[in-house]
Design a protein around this motif. Structure first.
Motif, mmCIF file in Angstrom:
data_model
loop_
_atom_site.group_PDB
_atom_site.id
_atom_site.type_symbol
_atom_site.label_atom_id
_atom_site.label_comp_id
_atom_site.label_asym_id
_atom_site.label_seq_id
_atom_site.Cartn_x
_atom_site.Cartn_y
_atom_site.Cartn_z
ATOM 1 N N GLU A 1 55.594 38.237 39.102
ATOM 2 C CA GLU A 1 55.048 39.523 39.532
ATOM 3 C C GLU A 1 54.661 40.385 38.335
ATOM 4 O O GLU A 1 53.606 41.017 38.325
ATOM 5 C CB GLU A 1 56.060 40.266 40.413
ATOM 6 N N ARG A 2 55.514 40.384 37.310
ATOM 7 C CA ARG A 2 55.192 41.171 36.113
ATOM 8 C C ARG A 2 53.970 40.603 35.405
ATOM 9 O O ARG A 2 53.133 41.344 34.897
ATOM 10 C CB ARG A 2 56.388 41.195 35.160
ATOM 11 N N THR A 3 53.860 39.282 35.371
ATOM 12 C CA THR A 3 52.696 38.661 34.746
ATOM 13 C C THR A 3 51.422 39.009 35.499
ATOM 14 O O THR A 3 50.388 39.312 34.890
ATOM 15 C CB THR A 3 52.892 37.133 34.682
ATOM 16 N N ALA A 4 51.480 38.987 36.821
ATOM 17 C CA ALA A 4 50.306 39.347 37.627
ATOM 18 C C ALA A 4 49.899 40.797 37.372
ATOM 19 O O ALA A 4 48.708 41.102 37.237
ATOM 20 C CB ALA A 4 50.586 39.120 39.108
ATOM 21 N N LEU A 5 50.869 41.683 37.287
ATOM 22 C CA LEU A 5 50.549 43.088 37.006
ATOM 23 C C LEU A 5 49.963 43.253 35.609
ATOM 24 O O LEU A 5 49.040 44.054 35.401
ATOM 25 C CB LEU A 5 51.795 43.957 37.166
ATOM 26 N N ALA A 6 50.467 42.498 34.644
ATOM 27 C CA ALA A 6 49.930 42.574 33.284
ATOM 28 C C ALA A 6 48.474 42.117 33.246
ATOM 29 O O ALA A 6 47.639 42.719 32.568
ATOM 30 C CB ALA A 6 50.775 41.725 32.340
ATOM 31 N N TRP A 7 48.135 41.066 33.999
ATOM 32 C CA TRP A 7 46.751 40.603 34.036
ATOM 33 C C TRP A 7 45.854 41.603 34.743
ATOM 34 O O TRP A 7 44.695 41.760 34.372
ATOM 35 C CB TRP A 7 46.662 39.226 34.692
ATOM 36 N N ARG A 8 46.373 42.272 35.749
ATOM 37 C CA ARG A 8 45.565 43.326 36.394
ATOM 38 C C ARG A 8 45.282 44.453 35.414
ATOM 39 O O ARG A 8 44.170 44.979 35.364
ATOM 40 C CB ARG A 8 46.286 43.862 37.625
ATOM 41 N N ARG A 9 46.291 44.841 34.642
ATOM 42 C CA ARG A 9 46.073 45.879 33.622
ATOM 43 C C ARG A 9 45.049 45.412 32.597
ATOM 44 O O ARG A 9 44.215 46.187 32.145
ATOM 45 C CB ARG A 9 47.386 46.238 32.932
ATOM 46 N N GLY B 1 40.685 36.084 39.370
ATOM 47 C CA GLY B 1 41.300 34.852 38.879
ATOM 48 C C GLY B 1 42.786 34.980 38.639
ATOM 49 O O GLY B 1 43.561 34.063 38.929
ATOM 50 N N SER B 2 43.213 36.116 38.118
ATOM 51 C CA SER B 2 44.648 36.305 37.874
ATOM 52 C C SER B 2 45.424 36.427 39.185
ATOM 53 O O SER B 2 46.561 35.975 39.276
ATOM 54 C CB SER B 2 44.891 37.527 36.989
ATOM 55 N N THR B 3 44.807 37.009 40.198
ATOM 56 C CA THR B 3 45.462 37.086 41.503
ATOM 57 C C THR B 3 45.632 35.688 42.086
ATOM 58 O O THR B 3 46.715 35.345 42.596
ATOM 59 C CB THR B 3 44.645 37.974 42.458
ATOM 60 N N ARG B 4 44.588 34.873 42.000
ATOM 61 C CA ARG B 4 44.685 33.488 42.483
ATOM 62 C C ARG B 4 45.717 32.708 41.679
ATOM 63 O O ARG B 4 46.493 31.928 42.228
ATOM 64 C CB ARG B 4 43.327 32.807 42.398
ATOM 65 N N ARG B 5 45.742 32.935 40.379
ATOM 66 C CA ARG B 5 46.703 32.247 39.513
ATOM 67 C C ARG B 5 48.127 32.631 39.879
ATOM 68 O O ARG B 5 49.014 31.768 39.936
ATOM 69 C CB ARG B 5 46.396 32.598 38.060
ATOM 70 N N ALA B 6 48.363 33.900 40.143
ATOM 71 C CA ALA B 6 49.711 34.350 40.520
ATOM 72 C C ALA B 6 50.144 33.734 41.847
ATOM 73 O O ALA B 6 51.301 33.342 42.007
ATOM 74 C CB ALA B 6 49.753 35.869 40.597
ATOM 75 N N ARG B 7 49.217 33.636 42.782
ATOM 76 C CA ARG B 7 49.554 33.006 44.066
ATOM 77 C C ARG B 7 49.884 31.535 43.893
ATOM 78 O O ARG B 7 50.809 31.018 44.515
ATOM 79 C CB ARG B 7 48.401 33.191 45.051
#
Length: 114
Positions: free
Chosen positions: A15-23, A64-70
């Motif tokens: 979850e933290r990684t996904a948020l970091a990629w969104r930032r 892409g980061s959202t798909r990667r996190a999923r």
């Protein structure tokens, strides 16, 4: 956060990684807008094209980061590890694209002042 009695992830790393990629995606978008503003006096309509490319890159990064996190979450739930998790193509593509746009913009600005 358990699957069949075993803990696959005691923290919230995915979850933290996904948020970091969104930032990071938002930072790329802001950089594209700022670059458009800085380059507009030099490039004119070309700066708008560069800015739109940057915004497209930012959108690609967020999607892409959202798909990667999923996918990572699914790997953790099914297998308990990330051995067969998503690769690093997204990271490599974003790094290459951002570096290329930055070098091209620098060349244009330096060339305009010479």
């Amino acid at each position: 956060m358990t699957d069949g009695g075993r803990i696959f992830d005691p923290g919230l790393q995915p979850e933290r990684t996904a948020l970091a990629w969104r930032r990071t995606g938002l930072a790329v978008a802001v950089g594209a807008i700022a670059g458009t503003r800085v380059l507009f006096p030099t490039l004119g309509a070309g700066a708008v094209v560069v800015g739109l490319l940057g915004l497209g890159l930012a959108a690609l990064l967020v999607i892409g980061s959202t798909r990667r996190a999923r996918r990572a979450q699914a790997c953790l739930l099914e297998e308990g590890n990330l051995v067969s998790g998503p690769g690093g193509r997204l990271i490599a593509a974003v790094c290459i694209a951002c570096t290329s746009v930055g070098v091209a913009a620098l060349a244009v600005v330096v060339g305009a002042h010479l």
